[in-house]
Design an enzyme around this catalytic site. Structure first.
Site, PDB file in Angstrom:
ATOM      1  N   ASP A 115       0.851  -1.183   0.000  1.00  0.00           N
ATOM      2  CA  ASP A 115       0.000   0.000   0.000  1.00  0.00           C
ATOM      3  C   ASP A 115       0.892   1.240   0.000  1.00  0.00           C
ATOM      4  OD1 ASP A 115      -3.215   0.543   1.015  1.00  0.00           O
ATOM      5  OD2 ASP A 115      -1.793   2.214   1.092  1.00  0.00           O
ATOM      6  N   ILE A 116       0.537   2.223  -0.811  1.00  0.00           N
ATOM      7  CA  ILE A 116       1.349   3.423  -0.958  1.00  0.00           C
ATOM      8  C   ILE A 116       1.302   4.294   0.303  1.00  0.00           C
ATOM      9  CG2 ILE A 116      -0.392   5.000  -1.929  1.00  0.00           C
ATOM     10  CD1 ILE A 116       1.744   5.626  -4.133  1.00  0.00           C
TER      11      ILE A 116
ATOM     12  N   HIS B 135      -9.988  -5.347  -3.542  1.00  0.00           N
ATOM     13  CA  HIS B 135      -8.665  -5.553  -2.934  1.00  0.00           C
ATOM     14  C   HIS B 135      -8.833  -5.949  -1.485  1.00  0.00           C
ATOM     15  CE1 HIS B 135      -9.793  -1.286  -2.723  1.00  0.00           C
ATOM     16  NE2 HIS B 135      -9.199  -1.234  -1.544  1.00  0.00           N
TER      17      HIS B 135
ATOM     18  N   ASN C  85     -12.940  -3.198   2.005  1.00  0.00           N
ATOM     19  CA  ASN C  85     -13.968  -2.166   2.051  1.00  0.00           C
ATOM     20  C   ASN C  85     -14.778  -2.235   0.767  1.00  0.00           C
ATOM     21  OD1 ASN C  85     -12.869  -1.113   4.514  1.00  0.00           O
ATOM     22  ND2 ASN C  85     -11.258  -0.151   3.307  1.00  0.00           N
TER      23      ASN C  85
ATOM     24  N   VAL D 166     -10.932   2.774  -3.912  1.00  0.00           N
ATOM     25  CA  VAL D 166     -10.560   2.287  -5.248  1.00  0.00           C
ATOM     26  C   VAL D 166     -11.534   1.184  -5.662  1.00  0.00           C
ATOM     27  CG1 VAL D 166      -8.733   1.257  -6.653  1.00  0.00           C
ATOM     28  CG2 VAL D 166      -8.127   2.832  -4.785  1.00  0.00           C
TER      29      VAL D 166
ATOM     30  N   HIS E  41      -6.884  -5.849   2.082  1.00  0.00           N
ATOM     31  CA  HIS E  41      -5.772  -5.295   2.836  1.00  0.00           C
ATOM     32  C   HIS E  41      -5.283  -6.370   3.804  1.00  0.00           C
ATOM     33  CE1 HIS E  41      -6.794  -0.880   2.105  1.00  0.00           C
ATOM     34  NE2 HIS E  41      -7.967  -1.439   1.854  1.00  0.00           N
TER      35      HIS E  41
END
Ligand code: AMP
Length: 126
Positions: free
Chosen positions: A35-36, A110, A97, A106, A112
């Site tokens: 993750d950025i 995905h 989410n 986004v 996390h």
């Protein structure tokens, strides 16, 4: 059920190689990258390579091969980040989410996977 997928989302662009990512692991069906804006010492995102908007889209519509590939890559990430329980890791939190109430930023499914410290309460108090 139909899920409208937006091909301009940032993870679609990562999958097309248009923007860089910090890859942790990859297989035919999924990609794992850092993750950025990490919220934990280890914070990895696992995404399917197919066009799925959210967890419920993926769970309902992905093929068995895609689901297996995604889940096996998650296991690989847990092991390589030394957070998985099988080899004595200290544990992790895996969350996804979805939509407005899930506060999904986004619109490409995905998961996390976060670890490296105690994650605290599951969600903020209301
Ligand atoms: P969510 O709110 O569940 O949709 O989370 C989206 C996550 O994507 C956030 O934790 C962001 O920090 C992360 N993110 C956004 N852009 C990038 C990127 N280019 N590379 C890696 N992670 C990103």
């Amino acid at each position: 059920m139909s899920f409208a997928y937006d091909d301009s989302n940032i993870f679609a662009r990562i999958l097309r190689g248009e923007i860089p990512n910090d890859t942790v692991a990859e297989n035919d069906h999924a990609l794992a990258f850092r993750d950025i804006s990490p919220k934990a010492p280890s914070h990895v995102l696992v995404i399917p390579k197919g066009r799925y908007v959210s967890f419920d889209d993926f769970a309902a519509n992905a093929s068995e091969a895609e689901i297996a590939g995604f889940m096996r890559l998650c296991a690989q990430v847990c092991a390589s980040e030394s957070v998985g329980l099988e080899k004595g890791g200290d544990g992790f939190r895996a969350i996804t989410n979805a939509g407005a109430h899930g506060v999904q930023e986004v619109p490409h499914f995905h998961l996390h996977i976060m670890g490296g410290a105690v994650m605290g309460p599951m969600i903020g108090t209301r």
